[in-house]
Write a protein that holds these residues in place. Structure first.
Motif, PDB file in Angstrom:
ATOM      1  N   ALA A 251     -17.618 -34.697 -84.701  1.00 41.16           N
ATOM      2  CA  ALA A 251     -18.787 -34.719 -83.824  1.00 41.16           C
ATOM      3  C   ALA A 251     -18.350 -34.709 -82.362  1.00 41.16           C
ATOM      4  N   GLY A 252     -19.229 -34.217 -81.501  1.00 46.51           N
ATOM      5  CA  GLY A 252     -18.977 -34.281 -80.065  1.00 46.51           C
ATOM      6  C   GLY A 252     -18.631 -32.956 -79.426  1.00 46.51           C
ATOM      7  N   GLU A 253     -18.671 -31.876 -80.219  1.00 45.00           N
ATOM      8  CA  GLU A 253     -18.332 -30.553 -79.700  1.00 45.00           C
ATOM      9  C   GLU A 253     -19.519 -29.994 -78.912  1.00 45.00           C
TER      10      GLU A 253
ATOM     11  N   GLY B  79     -19.932 -37.609 -87.708  1.00 38.75           N
ATOM     12  CA  GLY B  79     -20.197 -36.330 -88.355  1.00 38.75           C
ATOM     13  C   GLY B  79     -19.503 -36.266 -89.698  1.00 38.75           C
ATOM     14  N   VAL B  80     -19.822 -35.232 -90.473  1.00 38.59           N
ATOM     15  CA  VAL B  80     -19.318 -35.175 -91.846  1.00 38.59           C
ATOM     16  C   VAL B  80     -17.812 -34.975 -91.921  1.00 38.59           C
TER      17      VAL B  80
ATOM     18  N   LEU C 247     -20.983 -42.021 -83.892  1.00 42.82           N
ATOM     19  CA  LEU C 247     -21.387 -40.976 -84.821  1.00 42.82           C
ATOM     20  C   LEU C 247     -20.191 -40.050 -85.036  1.00 42.82           C
TER      21      LEU C 247
ATOM     22  N   ASN D 108     -22.937 -28.384 -84.008  1.00 43.12           N
ATOM     23  CA  ASN D 108     -21.596 -28.628 -83.486  1.00 43.12           C
ATOM     24  C   ASN D 108     -21.474 -30.020 -82.865  1.00 43.12           C
ATOM     25  N   ALA D 109     -22.482 -30.413 -82.098  1.00 41.03           N
ATOM     26  CA  ALA D 109     -22.422 -31.723 -81.433  1.00 41.03           C
ATOM     27  C   ALA D 109     -22.427 -32.854 -82.459  1.00 41.03           C
ATOM     28  N   LEU D 110     -23.173 -32.659 -83.558  1.00 36.51           N
ATOM     29  CA  LEU D 110     -23.343 -33.749 -84.521  1.00 36.51           C
ATOM     30  C   LEU D 110     -22.489 -33.577 -85.771  1.00 36.51           C
ATOM     31  N   ASP D 111     -21.842 -32.422 -85.909  1.00 36.21           N
ATOM     32  CA  ASP D 111     -20.990 -32.137 -87.066  1.00 36.21           C
ATOM     33  C   ASP D 111     -21.724 -32.388 -88.386  1.00 36.21           C
ATOM     34  N   VAL D 112     -22.837 -31.697 -88.556  1.00 36.77           N
ATOM     35  CA  VAL D 112     -23.582 -31.775 -89.818  1.00 36.77           C
ATOM     36  C   VAL D 112     -23.135 -30.638 -90.726  1.00 36.77           C
TER      37      VAL D 112
END
Lengths: 414, 414
Positions: free
Chosen positions: A240-242, A235-236, A233, B338-342
């Motif tokens: 992602a992963g923060e 993210g846009v 995954l 933040n985790a998924l960067d949406v």
């Protein structure tokens, strides 16, 4: 807007699926077995295998006798046919690896004392290290697919620079990809550390198939690689992963602790598992850690390594602090595992690879106890086999993954 | 194990893509426009459209004149050709809806005072409500695709029962799907509330394309529907979206608060935004909330609605408490974002639909301030248009989605 798919996309995807199946078969795989495992017709297998043989990516010259029946001829990977390079820029170190198609490390190198505060010199050193590595490998340059540079986020992957990375002060908006591409005359891509770690685990780790898992990356920073149905995954914006501002838990916060400057919490992972916080606790327990370590990114990374060494050497206070850090990460992992309903959490990264033996059991217990759907399935908690080079390996895997891995999402017309 | 794809899968997928494009075109869409928007060839469009016309799912009998050029004949959805039903079992209420293919509500009904502590009677009441609704709709029964039952998780979707749902005490391992299927002689599926809400948003909301977003569902429970590349993230057991034990923030915890019995934290969302906790604060501020509300699931849900009513009526203490709840959910949303960067967070659910006007701005500000990749992109924060029926609507959409939506993941051979 909805996009369809077509025969061209379908062909590319099936070729990637067949190649991936051969790549993964350490003992080789026959055409009949390929048809079974992929669900594809013998005709499709035959067409694709011919292309792969023509391109020299596989060979088919070994016959295996197993049981009675006819001996079978197996397809095997030409692992050395294509190579890729990975560079990991971490506050704690810069490391460079060359991988073959199987994901095995051909050569690797650690760049000593990079001046991380001086991006230009670091980029120079990275390019020199790559050239040395290529030379040392003895492999022809034209087999190299490209270079994957891995760094902490956030970053602009498309434009090739880091954007306000909290762990690399001087690197804000400094171009990385373009100068390296010019110096090396190779394809270069940029990838966030957590995403690279997850790609490495998919490419080089055990066959995770269409699995869902978290890769909890523990290095100078801590983040989560997220894999959904066998794909990373992103993210846009590929960031992602923060998870730095997830709460680690107030039980890890000592009186008088300073809150996080960014999110204001006392117990966010970024501040609770920071060298600054741990060093304060360590010094109060009489552990000698020079104050000058706190002043620079490299010093803090070195200080964290020093604490880990003390823990491994049997210092109980250091061990308790580092063990607490592992449990903090578990607190974050469990919340993400609940949100994403995964059944596997993999711990890895430079710091973890020094610690794993001591803390895996405790961490697994915490995660399973707090998993909300535990009546339905457990969460397997394991250590990555990729060791402290996981970042650099992930960079090299990302290069190959971009070109070679089957991705259902790539079936859609652009 | 890697799986390939084939022409059959490709055909099914493209048909779904074309149907979805027609379904979304409120003003109709011509064959030429379809080819452009989907990237598919005129031949493929023609083959699929013929099938859709034969099945009566679309019609092509209206000519539109726009600008000079030739008038174009447009394809339009036969929205009434297929219908589906959704039932939302929430501690606060049971509601039932019938939707057409466009996602418009044909009829809806609220089951008054369901005895949620008695699952058998509730299931009986659900079946009766469905029969009444079908009768009231005047639509032929054979057009109904099926029934989607929506409930809080965790649940065993495949086997059709809830597994230790924290908000529905008596429902542990009580079969729901099978008894309803028997009574109604219809296809029945079970879906978690957060996943159903995300499906509803995808099916009936604005065209989210291949977007990545969170649907923060605020009802008797609070959860997150997660959408990645235009598809709902289900997790390995269809229980994704559980965020009850994320930290809401210690700033919302008053002295003397009891920790969560499950996770031990004082500030987890499940305990910090529970009626029990809010009622304590409210009573200390002189708000009259009868103690007997605390004793039952239905009472707590009713109590929460009472607090919302007071807030809407201008009671400042109630308003502060409810506003705090919205900001707690924002604290969770930001960490997940933040985790998924949406780049989009949608707030919805029964409780939110009463509140949205007052808190959307504050919540959007909190989320954007804490988004780590904010140098790269913002996070659009909006309210769902789906209102308090979102759960039931999601159940009905889930039925249609399972049969009709294009999913890249469904391209793989089983």
């Amino acid at each position: 807007m909805q996009r369809g798919t077509n025969l061209g996309r379908l062909g590319d995807f099936n070729q990637a699926v067949i190649f991936e199946s051969i790549r993964r078969a350490a003992e080789g795989i026959s055409r009949v077995e390929l048809a079974e495992s992929t669900g594809l017709s013998p005709q499709t297998i035959s067409n694709v295998v011919r292309r792969l043989l023509d391109e020299g990516l596989v060979r088919e010259d070994r016959t295996v006798v197993s049981g009675p029946g006819k001996p079978r001829t197996v397809l095997e990977l030409e692992a050395d046919r294509l190579l890729s390079l990975g560079i990991h820029v971490d506050p704690g170190m810069v490391s460079v690896v060359m991988l073959d198609l199987r994901g095995d490390v051909v050569v690797s190198k650690r760049v000593d004392e990079p001046s991380l505060e001086d991006p230009e010199r670091t980029i120079e050193a990275m390019a020199a290290a790559v050239e040395e590595l290529v030379e040392a490998s003895g492999r022809p340059r034209q087999r190299i697919l490209g270079v994957g540079v891995v760094a902490p986020g956030p970053m602009d992957r498309e434009r090739g620079f880091l954007a306000a990375p909290p762990l690399l002060d001087g690197w804000n908006h400094v171009e990385i990809v373009e100068p390296l591409r010019r110096r090396l005359d190779m394809d270069v891509l940029l990838e966030k550390d957590t995403i690279a770690a997850a790609i490495a685990e998919l490419w080089k780790g055990p066959d995770h198939g269409r699995d869902n898992f978290l890769f909890m990356y523990i290095g100078a920073g801590i983040g989560a690689g997220i894999v959904v149905n066998g794909e990373v995954l992103r993210g846009v914006s590929n960031n992602a992963g923060e998870v730095g501002h997830f709460s680690a838990g107030m039980e890890f916060v000592e009186d008088g602790a300073e809150p996080c400057e960014e999110c204001g919490r006392l117990d966010c992972l970024a501040v609770a598992f920071s060298f600054t916080r741990l060093a304060g606790s360590a010094r109060r327990r009489g552990i000698d850690l020079p104050e000058e370590l706190d002043a620079t990114v490299a010093g803090r990374a070195a200080g964290m390594n020093r604490l880990v060494e003390l823990a491994l050497a049997g210092n109980e206070d250091a061990e308790a602090l580092i063990g607490g850090g592992a449990r903090m990460v578990a607190q974050v992992a469990i919340r993400l595992a609940n949100a994403l309903d995964v059944d596997k959490v993999i711990f890895g990264g430079p710091l973890w690879s020094a610690l794993e033996g001591r803390h895996l059991g405790a961490v697994a217990e915490v995660i399973n106890a707090g998993f909300v759907a535990r009546d339905l399935h457990g969460v397997k908690v394991v250590s990555s086999d990729l060791g402290h080079l996981v970042g650099a390996i992930g960079g090299a895997c990302a290069v190959m993954d971009a070109v070679l891995s089957p991705k259902a999402s790539a079936l859609l017309l652009h």
